[in-house]
Design an enzyme around this catalytic site. Structure first.
Site, PDB file in Angstrom:
ATOM      1  N   ARG A  47      12.972  40.044   1.567  1.00  0.00           N
ATOM      2  CA  ARG A  47      12.562  39.390   1.197  1.00  0.00           C
ATOM      3  C   ARG A  47      12.906  38.106   1.970  1.00  0.00           C
ATOM      4  O   ARG A  47      11.881  37.255   2.140  1.00  0.00           O
ATOM      5  CB  ARG A  47      13.125  39.408  -0.463  1.00  0.00           C
ATOM      6  CG  ARG A  47      11.941  39.757  -1.665  1.00  0.00           C
ATOM      7  CD  ARG A  47      13.017  39.522  -2.812  1.00  0.00           C
ATOM      8  NE  ARG A  47      14.076  40.643  -3.249  1.00  0.00           N
ATOM      9  CZ  ARG A  47      14.374  40.743  -4.412  1.00  0.00           C
ATOM     10  NH1 ARG A  47      14.445  40.009  -5.182  1.00  0.00           N
ATOM     11  NH2 ARG A  47      15.430  41.640  -4.617  1.00  0.00           N
ATOM     12  N   LYS A 152      21.939  56.865  -3.522  1.00  0.00           N
ATOM     13  CA  LYS A 152      23.260  56.627  -4.330  1.00  0.00           C
ATOM     14  C   LYS A 152      23.146  55.294  -4.830  1.00  0.00           C
ATOM     15  O   LYS A 152      23.315  54.638  -4.053  1.00  0.00           O
ATOM     16  CB  LYS A 152      24.426  57.495  -4.423  1.00  0.00           C
ATOM     17  CG  LYS A 152      24.942  57.204  -3.633  1.00  0.00           C
ATOM     18  CD  LYS A 152      26.376  58.230  -2.906  1.00  0.00           C
ATOM     19  CE  LYS A 152      27.700  56.797  -4.024  1.00  0.00           C
ATOM     20  NZ  LYS A 152      28.097  55.526  -3.537  1.00  0.00           N
ATOM     21  N   ASP A 181      22.390  61.607   0.174  1.00  0.00           N
ATOM     22  CA  ASP A 181      24.716  61.644  -0.323  1.00  0.00           C
ATOM     23  C   ASP A 181      25.114  62.711   0.855  1.00  0.00           C
ATOM     24  O   ASP A 181      24.942  63.130   1.782  1.00  0.00           O
ATOM     25  CB  ASP A 181      24.326  63.297  -1.306  1.00  0.00           C
ATOM     26  CG  ASP A 181      26.227  62.935  -1.853  1.00  0.00           C
ATOM     27  OD1 ASP A 181      26.989  63.002  -0.410  1.00  0.00           O
ATOM     28  OD2 ASP A 181      26.598  63.489  -2.696  1.00  0.00           O
ATOM     29  N   HIS A 182      25.681  60.895   1.816  1.00  0.00           N
ATOM     30  CA  HIS A 182      25.776  61.171   3.032  1.00  0.00           C
ATOM     31  C   HIS A 182      26.829  62.023   2.965  1.00  0.00           C
ATOM     32  O   HIS A 182      27.271  62.797   4.006  1.00  0.00           O
ATOM     33  CB  HIS A 182      25.908  59.891   3.862  1.00  0.00           C
ATOM     34  CG  HIS A 182      27.099  59.357   3.289  1.00  0.00           C
ATOM     35  ND1 HIS A 182      27.781  58.389   2.010  1.00  0.00           N
ATOM     36  CD2 HIS A 182      28.548  58.962   3.864  1.00  0.00           C
ATOM     37  CE1 HIS A 182      28.912  58.185   1.654  1.00  0.00           C
ATOM     38  NE2 HIS A 182      29.595  58.591   3.009  1.00  0.00           N
ATOM     39  N   GLU A 220      40.843  56.695   0.376  1.00  0.00           N
ATOM     40  CA  GLU A 220      40.786  55.700   0.590  1.00  0.00           C
ATOM     41  C   GLU A 220      41.518  54.470   0.953  1.00  0.00           C
ATOM     42  O   GLU A 220      42.639  54.275  -0.105  1.00  0.00           O
ATOM     43  CB  GLU A 220      39.417  55.013   0.730  1.00  0.00           C
ATOM     44  CG  GLU A 220      38.458  55.582   0.546  1.00  0.00           C
ATOM     45  CD  GLU A 220      37.590  55.558   0.167  1.00  0.00           C
ATOM     46  OE1 GLU A 220      36.461  54.462   0.753  1.00  0.00           O
ATOM     47  OE2 GLU A 220      36.271  55.104  -0.785  1.00  0.00           O
ATOM     48  N   HIS A 244      29.777  62.609  -4.479  1.00  0.00           N
ATOM     49  CA  HIS A 244      30.047  63.174  -3.107  1.00  0.00           C
ATOM     50  C   HIS A 244      30.728  64.145  -3.442  1.00  0.00           C
ATOM     51  O   HIS A 244      31.201  65.500  -3.061  1.00  0.00           O
ATOM     52  CB  HIS A 244      30.927  62.254  -2.260  1.00  0.00           C
ATOM     53  CG  HIS A 244      29.745  61.718  -1.945  1.00  0.00           C
ATOM     54  ND1 HIS A 244      28.522  61.741  -1.104  1.00  0.00           N
ATOM     55  CD2 HIS A 244      30.676  59.428  -2.315  1.00  0.00           C
ATOM     56  CE1 HIS A 244      28.397  59.553  -0.989  1.00  0.00           C
ATOM     57  NE2 HIS A 244      29.125  59.004  -1.457  1.00  0.00           N
TER      58      HIS A 244
HETATM   59  C1  BG6 Z   1      30.440  55.540  -0.575  1.00  0.00           C
HETATM   60  C2  BG6 Z   1      31.102  54.597  -1.747  1.00  0.00           C
HETATM   61  O1  BG6 Z   1      28.911  56.500  -1.038  1.00  0.00           O
HETATM   62  O2  BG6 Z   1      31.084  56.596   0.052  1.00  0.00           O
HETATM   63  C3  BG6 Z   1      32.260  53.566  -0.872  1.00  0.00           C
HETATM   64  O3  BG6 Z   1      30.229  54.348  -2.233  1.00  0.00           O
HETATM   65  C4  BG6 Z   1      33.851  54.303  -0.414  1.00  0.00           C
HETATM   66  O4  BG6 Z   1      32.781  53.677  -2.082  1.00  0.00           O
HETATM   67  C5  BG6 Z   1      32.200  55.178   0.647  1.00  0.00           C
HETATM   68  O5  BG6 Z   1      33.787  53.606   0.479  1.00  0.00           O
HETATM   69  C6  BG6 Z   1      33.074  56.526   1.467  1.00  0.00           C
HETATM   70  O6  BG6 Z   1      32.267  57.299   2.855  1.00  0.00           O
HETATM   71  P1  BG6 Z   1      33.017  57.752   3.841  1.00  0.00           P
HETATM   72  O7  BG6 Z   1      32.162  58.721   4.205  1.00  0.00           O
HETATM   73  O8  BG6 Z   1      33.997  56.562   4.462  1.00  0.00           O
HETATM   74  O9  BG6 Z   1      34.189  58.762   3.010  1.00  0.00           O
END
Ligand code: BG6
Length: 506
Positions: A47, A152, A181-182, A220, A244
């Site tokens: 935007r 997501k 979904d990375h 994390e 994930h």
């Molecule tokens: C994201 C979440 O999809 O994945 C985050 O929304 C999380 O909360 C992150 O920190 C973790 O990704 P990675 O690749 O650092 O393990």
């Protein structure tokens, strides 16, 4: 890249965090490696008004800041492929002009009609933008393919995910929709397939006859940082498990595909989702544990609790930790428990799959503690990517004492081999039209279905405890009770950091 991969990459949410941290630096990394199509342009859409020049300057700073590759020599050439246009994306009336803009840009860059539309926007726009794109015919593929990439979360629960699915499928075909979904883009997650299906030594043991249980952890050390507002609407189960971690579990558990065709792999993954044993309402307390980090002191330094984080309600009941026990009801896994845990503000950052093999049927030697912890295969997804095998060895000297030893492979030993980032791989695949590493609608729906009883109980049943755990600790102690078997606990790759041993009920 082939000629028919030439494409325009349109990113909605172009002034957002994901775009600057991951998407643009990953596109640059592909550019440096010569992995972008010959005719390519990226168009940022959001935007806020920017000129192309101002936007390019901002992207240049972000590429340098969130570096995916060391080589900065091609940044200027890459920036020439970036354009920007401000659009009120939720307003249907803005789309005829947007379409004209795209046509002019394609003409200028001689790209043709192939287009990726990447939605890196707040989820409230996921149903809206595709509908507006379709209203001006930007979903039609006569002049070249059109693909939609959706970040997501895909829905907030089963009902909203079904609703979103129906909205999208009205105008777009399933094979045009790429749900990102990375975790599936991570090299080490893909290597799970290779470890399992290219080695004769693991696969024969990969079943209920030899495996005692499987443990999947995504810990994390960071808290929710500046994402408190989003996190309040999500929580650990929606943020990490629904997507994930269930995907990682599915790749760990799937049957060998008949080929490497996307359909063959995705069919096997889907079967795992369809075999998840539903968690009965009455079993939620026994199979799911939730927690929230509370303030603590780590090496003398005060760490805030979740409720003190920006944009978080002072009486929030959002979980920042979730642990789950579940079963996959099929021939291979009947009776084998799977455990998943994830949390913020745990002592370290580690994602790993631990396959615990059954102990020998009779202990010939004095094994002590090693009896239950020998024979583990640890697949370290991140950081320090690699594979660790733990087994028992004779302690040198008199007698037959057994001690646990490691065989340890680190990706870092593969010198000169760069591990591409997850987004780099997935953006590349989206241009190639390879959907193998993207989640399919049915998987997402099955995952919501599976988690519904837990989400429901955590929302409505006041008797389900929310455990407080000190920031910097391994989460609620109760989570240990999930694991079946005497003396069995989660694998703790390092000690609690918190000086406070206080666990409480919130
Ligand atoms: C994201 C979440 O999809 O994945 C985050 O929304 C999380 O909360 C992150 O920190 C973790 O990704 P990675 O690749 O650092 O393990």
């Amino acid at each position: 890249m082939k000629k028919n991969d030439n494409s325009l990459y349109v990113i909605f949410g172009a002034s957002g965090d994901l775009n600057k941290r991951k998407l643009v630096p990953s596109l640059y990394a592909l550019f440096v490696q010569g992995l972008l199509p010959e005719k390519f342009a990226m168009l940022g859409v959001s935007r806020t008004p920017f000129t192309d020049e101002a936007y390019r300057a901002a992207m240049k700073a972000d590429i340098n800041r969130y570096k995916e590759v060391e080589d900065a020599s091609q940044i200027e050439a890459f920036l020439q492929k970036i354009y920007y246009v401000a659009v009120q994306v939720n307003d249907a009336a803005a789309y005829p002009a947007f379409k004209q803009y795209l046509e002019a840009l394609r003409e200028k860059e001689q790209i043709g009609g192939n287009t990726v539309f990447y939605l890196s926007t707040p989820p409230t726009s996921y149903g809206v933008i595709p509908k507006h794109l379709a209203s001006v015919g930007l979903n039609k593929q006569k002049d070249g393919w059109k693909r939609l990439i959706i970040e997501k979360p895909f829905g907030y629960d089963l009902e909203s995910a079904m609703e979103l699915k129906d909205i999208l499928l009205k105008d777009w075909k399933e094979d045009q929709i790429y749900r990102i979904d990375h975790y599936l883009g991570k090299e080490t997650v893909q290597n799970l397939l290779v470890t399992r299906f290219s080695n004769g030594i693991f696969e024969p043991l990969w079943n209920r006859n030899y495996i005692h249980h499987v443990e999947i952890t995504a810990a994390e050390s960071i808290g929710v940082e500046q994402r408190g507002g989003y996190y309040e609407t999500a929580g650990a189960l929606r943020d990490m498990v629904q997507n994930h971690l269930l995907q990682v579990a599915a790749i760990t558990a799937m049957e060998p595909p008949s080929s490497l065709e996307p359909i063959a792999i995705r069919n096997e993954v889907l079967k795992v989702f369809q075999s998840l044993r539903p968690i009965r309402k009455a079993d939620v307390k026994a199979q799911a544990i939730r927690g929230q980090y509370v303030a603590s002191t780590i090496k003398g330094e005060k760490m805030p609790g979740y409720r003190e984080e920006p944009e978080v309600s002072p009486d929030s009941v959002t979980e920042t930790y979730a642990a789950l026990k579940f079963y996959i009801d099929n021939w291979r896994w009947g009776g084998v428990p799977f455990y998943i845990r994830t949390g913020k503000r745990l002592p370290t950052r580690v994602t790993e799959v631990v396959v615990h093999f059954k102990p020998t049927p009779h202990f010939l030697f004095s094994q002590g503690e090693a009896a239950h912890t020998c024979n583990q295969l640890v697949i370290r997804i991140q950081p320090d990517e690699g594979i660790l095998m733990k087994f028992g060895m004779k302690t040198p000297g008199a007698g037959f004492e057994v001690q646990r030893v490691n065989m340890d492979f680190h990706y870092s030993d593969l010198t000169n081999q760069r591990i591409p980032s997850a987004y780099e791989r997935l953006l590349y695949d989206s241009m190639k039209g390879d959907a193998t590493l993207f989640a399919r609608t049915e998987e997402v729906i099955e995952a919501w279905k599976f988690l519904s009883p837990v989400l429901e109980a955590w929302k409505n049943d006041k008797t389900v405890p929310l455990h407080g755990y000190p920031a910097g600790s391994w989460g609620p102690e109760m989570a240990d009770d999930l694991i079946d078997g005497e003396d069995m606990t989660w694998r703790y790759p390092c000690k609690n950091l918190s000086d406070d041993g206080v666990y409480c009920e919130l």
